[in-house]
Motif scaffolding. Sequence first.
Motif, PDB file in Angstrom:
ATOM      1  N   SER A 113      65.072  87.886  67.642  1.00  0.00           N
ATOM      2  CA  SER A 113      65.816  87.870  66.385  1.00  0.00           C
ATOM      3  C   SER A 113      67.227  88.419  66.547  1.00  0.00           C
TER       4      SER A 113
ATOM      5  N   GLU B  22      58.847  85.036  58.910  1.00  0.00           N
ATOM      6  CA  GLU B  22      60.017  84.589  59.636  1.00  0.00           C
ATOM      7  C   GLU B  22      59.952  84.891  61.108  1.00  0.00           C
ATOM      8  N   ARG B  23      59.492  83.932  61.848  1.00  0.00           N
ATOM      9  CA  ARG B  23      59.586  84.080  63.284  1.00  0.00           C
ATOM     10  C   ARG B  23      60.926  83.493  63.702  1.00  0.00           C
ATOM     11  N   THR B  24      61.618  84.154  64.589  1.00  0.00           N
ATOM     12  CA  THR B  24      62.875  83.592  65.068  1.00  0.00           C
ATOM     13  C   THR B  24      62.578  82.594  66.171  1.00  0.00           C
ATOM     14  N   ARG B  26      64.367  80.145  68.902  1.00  0.00           N
ATOM     15  CA  ARG B  26      65.608  79.756  69.577  1.00  0.00           C
ATOM     16  C   ARG B  26      65.430  78.342  70.115  1.00  0.00           C
ATOM     17  N   ASN B  63      63.296  81.056  61.478  1.00  0.00           N
ATOM     18  CA  ASN B  63      64.680  81.449  61.495  1.00  0.00           C
ATOM     19  C   ASN B  63      65.256  80.928  62.810  1.00  0.00           C
TER      20      ASN B  63
END
Lengths: 276, 237
Positions: A113, B22-24, B26, B63
Amino acid sequence: MCYLTTVKHSMFYWSFGIVLALLALTAPAALLLGFLGAMAKRSQVAVVRWIGSIYTSMVRGIPDIIFFMFVPIALGQGIEYVRHKIKCPDVTEPIRQGNDFVVCAAAKFPLGSADQWVHQTYGFALATVAFAFVFGAFVANTIDGAMRAVPANQLETGHAYGMTRRQVFWRILVPQMWSYALPGLSNLWQILIKATPLLFLLGVQDVVYWARELGGSKTSRYEYPHGDWRLWYFMVLLVFYLLMTWGSEKVFRRLSTRFARGQATQAGQQHLEAKA
Amino acid sequence: MKKLIIGLALAVCASGTAMAQERTVRIGTEGAYPPYNFINDNGQVDGFERELGDRLCEMTGFNCTWVTNDWDTIIPNLVAGNYDAIMAGMSITDARKEMISFTQRYKPGDPSSFLALEGADESVMTGVVAAQSNTIQSSYLADTPATLVEFPTPEDMVAAVRNGEVDAALANSAYLSDVINESGGRLVFVGEPLDIADGVGMGLRQSDNELREAFDAAIKELEDNGELQVMLDKWFN
């Protein structure tokens, strides 16, 4: 004119700073590592001597590019492995699942994050370590050679005056060896400058990456379509690298006159004659 | 004071639940393959996959951040965990499935075409042909009589055709048609398009079932409600 001031271009200009920062950080780190390596190679303790020799011969014998790939990956996964063991002790799934390297989210480093700039800085730091590790080995050999070049009589004289080994090392050997090390070190510095485009291999977007990206032909999907302009962008890099070389040659010339002072070498002799 | 405490407690709860969902994620891409993905003049990832990816993230509540990576190391860096997904015009192939897993396709199999200088005839297809390394086109060419020359980026491949270094290049038709349209007639398609692709999907780590299930469902939904088709029409007319 607007073209040269797009955000993408400012990223290109910024990448020159990244290259300079890499040089500014790597050079002292490699020098320190090299100095330690040279000391290790001269150590009286056999184990330390072995470590010194293994370090220098390993890096010199294996292609650089392998180290540039290996060091950041090993370091990155090593850090995540340790964090995984500490932060998620109750996760029972293996870290290596087939091809995948999976650690729990909290063990990710930097955290998934985290902002993109954190990831970039981390990648840059890993790159710096890799460069310092590789160039440190070359520096170690150069310094080791320079230390051997210092006339043995001078060291013996020091001992005869009752200096300890440590005193002889710091007061006689080290101040004199720079003069012998400098030509080799200036070579390494030039090679380091030339090696910076390898940064892109490590995921850092450096000058060469942006020059290629900006110069590549652009269709009308882009705001400013143009043909293949890579030649012009690479010209800019050419000028940049030539300037770097020119500047560093001047600096090294100054340094070598400075270190030649009072030396039992030809250059040192010229100093004395100039004074007289 | 009491209100403040309740307010704080609510805020904490709210952020707690938000964190859980909300896991990020990429997303790695190449950034050099318009119209799939490219870096626009603001230095941002742009293109069909950017638009689709952002929409998928909005639907799944992840996210997302975009990362660019060299094509040749795009799979190794995914399995090493540097990012969590690949959206880079990557065709779903059996060879790749040994390393990573894919979502269902979000773009049907794209034809591939030969690019050559104007005036070239079909004989160039068996001459010296360029392709980007580690692509379906390069593995296709390896099994034909043509002499394969690999390039790390699509840009280098096109440049090699322009300066006569190779006789032709084999690549995705959608990518090449942009190049041809803007070449002022210097570059042309040669021969018939080839059907060698099974479709383009999102690449994920084999162990990452959570992402695969979520994205599969989201892509299915966009496919069913026609939104995906609108995006495809917009970017690939």
